[in-house]
Design a protein around this motif. Structure first.
Motif, PDB file in Angstrom:
ATOM      1  N   UNK A   1       0.745  -1.318  -0.093  1.00 12.42           N
ATOM      2  CA  UNK A   1       0.102  -0.182   0.124  1.00 12.42           C
ATOM      3  C   UNK A   1       0.574   1.208  -0.082  1.00 12.42           C
ATOM      4  N   UNK A   2       0.128   2.405  -0.451  1.00  9.09           N
ATOM      5  CA  UNK A   2       0.859   3.624  -0.186  1.00  9.09           C
ATOM      6  C   UNK A   2       1.273   3.994   1.108  1.00  9.09           C
ATOM      7  N   UNK A   3       2.523   4.515   1.359  1.00 11.83           N
ATOM      8  CA  UNK A   3       2.859   4.800   2.612  1.00 11.83           C
ATOM      9  C   UNK A   3       2.193   5.893   3.260  1.00 11.83           C
ATOM     10  N   UNK A   4       1.371   5.676   4.380  1.00 16.94           N
ATOM     11  CA  UNK A   4       0.668   6.921   4.980  1.00 16.94           C
ATOM     12  C   UNK A   4       1.369   7.900   5.193  1.00 16.94           C
ATOM     13  N   UNK A   5       2.719   7.954   5.604  1.00 15.58           N
ATOM     14  CA  UNK A   5       3.566   9.085   5.812  1.00 15.58           C
ATOM     15  C   UNK A   5       3.375  10.040   4.768  1.00 15.58           C
ATOM     16  N   UNK A   6       3.205   9.391   3.421  1.00 14.48           N
ATOM     17  CA  UNK A   6       3.396  10.436   2.337  1.00 14.48           C
ATOM     18  C   UNK A   6       2.097  11.218   2.092  1.00 14.48           C
ATOM     19  N   UNK A   7       1.184  11.160   2.974  1.00 11.41           N
ATOM     20  CA  UNK A   7       0.132  12.053   2.932  1.00 11.41           C
ATOM     21  C   UNK A   7       0.374  13.140   3.890  1.00 11.41           C
ATOM     22  N   UNK A   8       0.052  14.329   3.355  1.00 15.42           N
ATOM     23  CA  UNK A   8       0.170  15.503   4.265  1.00 15.42           C
ATOM     24  C   UNK A   8      -1.013  16.387   4.135  1.00 15.42           C
ATOM     25  N   UNK A   9      -1.010  16.976   5.292  1.00 16.01           N
ATOM     26  CA  UNK A   9      -2.112  17.818   5.544  1.00 16.01           C
ATOM     27  C   UNK A   9      -1.936  19.086   4.869  1.00 16.01           C
ATOM     28  N   UNK A  10      -2.810  19.628   4.020  1.00 18.60           N
ATOM     29  CA  UNK A  10      -2.830  21.012   3.171  1.00 18.60           C
ATOM     30  C   UNK A  10      -4.157  21.474   3.001  1.00 18.60           C
ATOM     31  N   UNK A  11      -4.316  22.610   3.569  1.00 19.79           N
ATOM     32  CA  UNK A  11      -5.443  23.320   3.554  1.00 19.79           C
ATOM     33  C   UNK A  11      -6.728  22.541   3.751  1.00 19.79           C
ATOM     34  N   UNK A  12      -6.675  21.668   4.947  1.00 21.00           N
ATOM     35  CA  UNK A  12      -7.670  20.718   5.292  1.00 21.00           C
ATOM     36  C   UNK A  12      -8.129  19.626   4.228  1.00 21.00           C
ATOM     37  N   UNK A  13      -7.071  19.333   3.407  1.00 20.58           N
ATOM     38  CA  UNK A  13      -7.287  18.122   2.407  1.00 20.58           C
ATOM     39  C   UNK A  13      -6.069  17.318   2.530  1.00 20.58           C
ATOM     40  N   UNK A  14      -6.599  15.960   2.506  1.00 22.91           N
ATOM     41  CA  UNK A  14      -5.270  15.025   2.468  1.00 22.91           C
ATOM     42  C   UNK A  14      -4.674  14.859   1.081  1.00 22.91           C
ATOM     43  N   UNK A  15      -3.607  15.032   1.037  1.00 24.15           N
ATOM     44  CA  UNK A  15      -3.074  14.838  -0.571  1.00 24.15           C
ATOM     45  C   UNK A  15      -1.898  13.911  -0.589  1.00 24.15           C
ATOM     46  N   UNK A  16      -1.712  13.517  -1.471  1.00 23.52           N
ATOM     47  CA  UNK A  16      -0.753  12.470  -1.726  1.00 23.52           C
ATOM     48  C   UNK A  16       0.689  13.354  -2.049  1.00 23.52           C
ATOM     49  N   UNK A  17       1.746  13.203  -1.208  1.00 28.47           N
ATOM     50  CA  UNK A  17       2.813  13.957  -1.458  1.00 28.47           C
ATOM     51  C   UNK A  17       3.646  13.606  -2.569  1.00 28.47           C
ATOM     52  N   UNK A  18       3.962  14.439  -3.797  1.00 26.01           N
ATOM     53  CA  UNK A  18       4.570  14.064  -4.958  1.00 26.01           C
ATOM     54  C   UNK A  18       6.122  13.821  -4.663  1.00 26.01           C
ATOM     55  N   UNK A  19       6.532  12.998  -5.298  1.00 22.10           N
ATOM     56  CA  UNK A  19       8.106  12.454  -5.036  1.00 22.10           C
ATOM     57  C   UNK A  19       8.885  13.750  -5.631  1.00 22.10           C
ATOM     58  N   UNK A  20      10.128  13.857  -5.053  1.00 19.40           N
ATOM     59  CA  UNK A  20      10.984  14.876  -5.682  1.00 19.40           C
ATOM     60  C   UNK A  20      11.282  14.752  -6.888  1.00 19.40           C
ATOM     61  N   UNK A  21      11.856  15.951  -7.430  1.00 19.61           N
ATOM     62  CA  UNK A  21      12.578  15.808  -8.862  1.00 19.61           C
ATOM     63  C   UNK A  21      13.753  14.864  -8.763  1.00 19.61           C
TER      64      UNK A  21
END
Length: 535
Positions: A287-307
């Motif tokens: 599964x997707x690592x839960x730690x990749x989810x970040x709180x932004x403006x009240x929404x859970x979004x999947x943190x994008x990988x770095x460049x």
């Protein structure tokens, strides 16, 4: 399982040299390049048809062992045996409170003594519910008016590992889990309210969401099936982002910002559904690592990988999935239930050489080399060669391709096939190719007479023409290699008289593709004469 209208993007996992089997999907290839030869007129071919690639499945014994190793299945069987001679249940067919804890202990979900954790009871009840759904357990009312459960009729066969019973039970369980996975993704929000109209509207929304989730899951499963069919051994694992991208990005396009958002949404939607199916052994799922989810403006979004290019472990944190052989078995069964042709590699090997060559040339989703190898396996070389040569004769629309496939099989047989090939060196249809094959094998044999050589040249060209599906590169190589002399009118003056069903078409292609204008002009004139001859 609905046929999908998938978009196929360019992505890192689809890098290859354009040959089938290099990690690309069916939409990345011309029909013949992907699945093999098609002879004759393809005007009736439905471009919208879903062609399912052939796969190899392990023996039933291995599939049965894998199915019985699934905890939910083995637990359901164990609980069915536990009901003997009968087990009291409530009016809904559920275990009594006392037996729920006993079931958890039986299944090893709780210690033999002491307190039984609530989660162990919940897990035991899931197995009980599945046993009832699969009819491994039957519930009803006794003559005394009490409610009881007894084993279903398939219990003994399941315990003995009967393939038809075990795989049937497992497939039913997989179907149940598939439905539940889609339903879980479309649950109604709590607090729907008492207004009847509002409730109906919400139910309609839930149904629409369930249908969308089902369609998404089915499309994802079919993409995984295709990717697994063409993956090299050990490379069947797919990043979840790649799977989502295949469902979003149109073929040949780069994802824009909006598409990237859709890909993320699909990853999040697919992740729990695939996890549910993994519980039944359909797939291996990280599964997707839960730690990749970040709180932004009240929404859970999947943190994008770095460049920076992530390493394998970092990339895997975004989720991966691998369809297991059991998963391939299930998806194939679901596809066939919907009327799709989902062949197994080697199915054509069960017939004679005529059925083999006819099946390869007429089917749109076969892998010719693998079918030939499967057919040759275990056959006596000389007898196999004779049978193939006999099946290669004919002047119907597919005959050039049959002869080409016969030559491929003879190459595989090698020296042991020589006696059979020597028997046809004077055959008007097989002789030219037979002599060429023998000379390549080191046999000292005369070249064919001029008429036979010309007929063979047309036949060989026609075979490539029929299997190239518009690949001008392959045809240009053949055209450039034609033994045209300084007097092309003389050469094509012979060629247009060749009594072959594809003479005119071959000449037309030469006229279109030859780089020498004078040669191309003579070829077109010859093509006109060949067509006039058969009017």
């Amino acid at each position: 399982m609905a046929g999908r209208s998938r978009n196929t993007p360019d992505h890192p996992s689809a890098a290859g040299d354009g040959e089938p089997g290099e990690g690309l999907l069916p939409a990345d290839f011309e029909l013949a390049d992907l699945y093999g030869a098609r002879g004759g007129d393809d005007e009736d071919l439905d471009d919208s048809a879903v062609l399912v690639p052939p796969i190899t499945l392990p023996p039933d014994t291995e599939l049965v062992a894998a199915a019985l190793a699934v905890p939910l299945i083995s637990n359901a069987i164990a609980l069915a045996r536990w009901t003997l001679p009968r087990r009291p249940v409530d009016e809904f067919g559920d275990l009594t409170e006392e037996d729920r804890e006993a079931a958890a202990r039986l299944l090893g979900l709780a210690p033999a003594e002491g307190e039984v954790p609530e989660e162990a009871v919940v897990e035991a009840m899931r197995s009980w519910a599945l046993a009832c759904d699969l009819d491994l357990v039957e519930t009803g009312t006794t003559a005394e008016g009490t409610h009881a459960a007894i084993p279903g009729p398939d219990l003994e066969a399941a315990e003995q590992g009967d393939p038809s019973v075990v795989l049937g039970l497992w497939l039913d369980a997989a179907g149940i889990m598939r439905e539940l996975a889609a339903e879980a993704d479309s649950l109604a929000p709590e607090g729907a309210g008492d207004d009847e109209d509002a409730a109906e509207a919400e139910l309609a929304d839930v149904e629409q969401a369930r249908e969308a989730a089902t369609e998404l899951l089915d499309e994802a499963l079919q993409v995984l099936y295709e990717m697994t069919a063409f993956a090299d051994p050990g490379e069947e694992t797919v990043p979840l982002g790649v799977l989502a991208a295949l469902l979003v990005v149109p073929e040949g396009e780069e994802p824009d910002e909006e598409m990237l958002g859709e890909i993320t949404d699909l990853m999040v939607a697919l992740d729990p559904m695939l996890g549910d199916l993994a519980e039944l052994g359909l797939m291996e799922h990280r599964p997707i690592d839960p730690e990749l989810f970040e709180e932004e403006d009240g929404e859970d979004v999947l943190a994008a990988p770095s460049d920076a290019e992530p390493d394998e472990e970092e990339a895997a944190r975004f989720g991966t999935v691998r369809l297991t052989p059991l998963g391939q078995y299930a998806v194939r069964e679901w596809l066939m239930e919907q009327g799709y042709d989902a062949p197994l590699i080697g199915e054509l090997a069960e017939g004679d050489a005529e059925a083999l060559l006819r099946g390869i040339t007429e089917a749109g989703n076969v892998l010719p080399d693998q079918e030939l190898l499967a057919w040759l396996a275990g056959r006596e070389p000389q007898g196999a060669a004779r049978e193939l040569l006999a099946a290669a004769r004919g002047r119907d629309a597919n005959s050039p391709v049959r002869r080409m496939l016969c030559a491929v099989a003879l190459d595989e047989l090698g020296e042991p096939a020589r006696p059979a090939v020597l028997e046809v060196v004077d055959d008007p249809e097989l002789g030219g190719a037979a002599r060429a094959w023998l000379r390549a094998q080191g046999v000292d044999i005369a070249a064919p007479e001029r008429p036979v050589a010309l007929w063979t040249a047309v036949d060989s060209f026609a075979a490539v023409m029929l299997t190239s599906e518009g690949d001008a590169g392959r045809l240009r190589e053949l055209v450039a290699g034609l033994p045209v002399t300084d007097n092309p009118a003389s050469y094509f003056g012979e060629l247009w008289r060749v009594d072959h069903p594809y003479t005119a078409q071959v000449l037309e292609i030469v006229g279109e593709l030859h780089l020498d204008r004078s040669v191309a002009k003579e070829a077109r004139k010859a093509a006109f004469r060949a067509r006039s001859q058969h009017r």
